[in-house]
Design an enzyme around this catalytic site. Structure first.
Site, PDB file in Angstrom:
ATOM      1  N   HIS A   1      35.458  24.328  38.193  1.00  0.00           N
ATOM      2  CA  HIS A   1      35.765  24.121  36.787  1.00  0.00           C
ATOM      3  C   HIS A   1      36.627  25.251  36.225  1.00  0.00           C
ATOM      4  CE1 HIS A   1      33.766  23.476  32.531  1.00  0.00           C
ATOM      5  NE2 HIS A   1      35.077  23.517  32.475  1.00  0.00           N
TER       6      HIS A   1
ATOM      7  N   GLU B   1      33.264  21.005  24.920  1.00  0.00           N
ATOM      8  CA  GLU B   1      32.596  22.174  25.507  1.00  0.00           C
ATOM      9  C   GLU B   1      32.372  23.297  24.495  1.00  0.00           C
ATOM     10  OE1 GLU B   1      33.020  22.577  30.028  1.00  0.00           O
ATOM     11  OE2 GLU B   1      35.050  22.707  29.268  1.00  0.00           O
TER      12      GLU B   1
HETATM   13 ZN   LIG Z   1      36.174  23.497  30.767  1.00  0.00          ZN
END
Ligand SMILES: [Zn+2]
Length: 234
Positions: free
Chosen positions: A166, A76
């Protein structure tokens, strides 16, 4: 700040965030490179509670590690790359899956500042939803540059952006402020949940939030210096 000092700061931020329970095995912190604003520093892919300065590597604003990494880098990293590209004034970023925040990402209940340490939360919008960009069946992660840009667009000029199912991402003028905001976002969500169980919370007004944010911003190093002594052993 020197390159070594900046790498130390990323490692310190990672340890503090773990110590405070804002990250666990997952999550990450970064800061813009002190000598080159077109790069940022974050650790290789690893648990933040284990990061040392030697684990911190430079990334370009497209997410590529420079020089090319010899091992795994964070999936990410595009969160960080896209925000540094879109927001020149941002010097530090924290991405967290803090459990106290996630409930607010999956119901129609905005995160709103109710404590004087949390004025920066004013203007926090609804959660970014990967499904609106990439459809059904994703893993909800920001795993490519297109999702990174969409997320940075969603953040806009806010200090915090929620991510459905998330977590959230916090930005600051430096990594110290980003850590502070991440910590107090999680705190505000705990307080908001508690207050909502008791009744209808009285939130900070916009004017109060602005005044509280201005007052608290000057106190950020005080928190950082305490957290260093509590959570960092190098
Ligand atoms: Zn994350």
């Amino acid at each position: 700040m020197t390159d070594a000092g900046a790498r130390l700061e990323v490692a310190q931020a990672s340890r503090i965030l773990f110590g405070l329970g804002i990250v666990d095995a997952f999550g990450h912190a970064s800061r813009r490179h002190p000598d080159n604003p077109q790069q940022f520093l974050m650790s290789r892919s690893m648990a933040p509670g284990l990061v040392t300065p030697d684990d911190v590597i430079a990334h370009e604003l497209d997410g590529d590690a420079v020089p090319p990494a010899t091992g795994p880098v964070f999936l990410e990293r595009f969160i960080h790359a896209a925000i540094y590209r879109a927001r020149p004034e941002v010097g530090g970023i924290v991405h967290s899956h803090a459990p106290s925040v996630i409930p607010f990402t999956v119901v129609d209940q905005p995160v709103r500042p109710l404590a004087h340490t949390c004025g920066f939360l004013s203007g926090t919008g609804p959660a970014f939803d990967v499904a609106e960009i990439a459809g059904d069946g994703t893993d909800l992660l920001i795993r490519d540059p297109a999702l990174g840009k969409a997320f940075a667009d969603h953040l806009g000029h806010a200090h915090i952006a929620l991510m459905r199912g998330h977590g959230f991402t916090a930005v600051g003028s430096d990594i110290v402020q980003a850590v502070f905001r991440a910590a107090y976002t999680a705190s505000n969500c705990q307080l908001q949940m508690a207050a909502m169980r008791l009744g209808t919370p009285r939130y900070l007004t916009e004017a109060e939030a602005a005044a509280c944010d201005a007052a608290t911003s000057g106190q950020v190093p005080r928190a950082w210096n305490l957290w260093l002594t509590q959570h960092v052993n190098f």
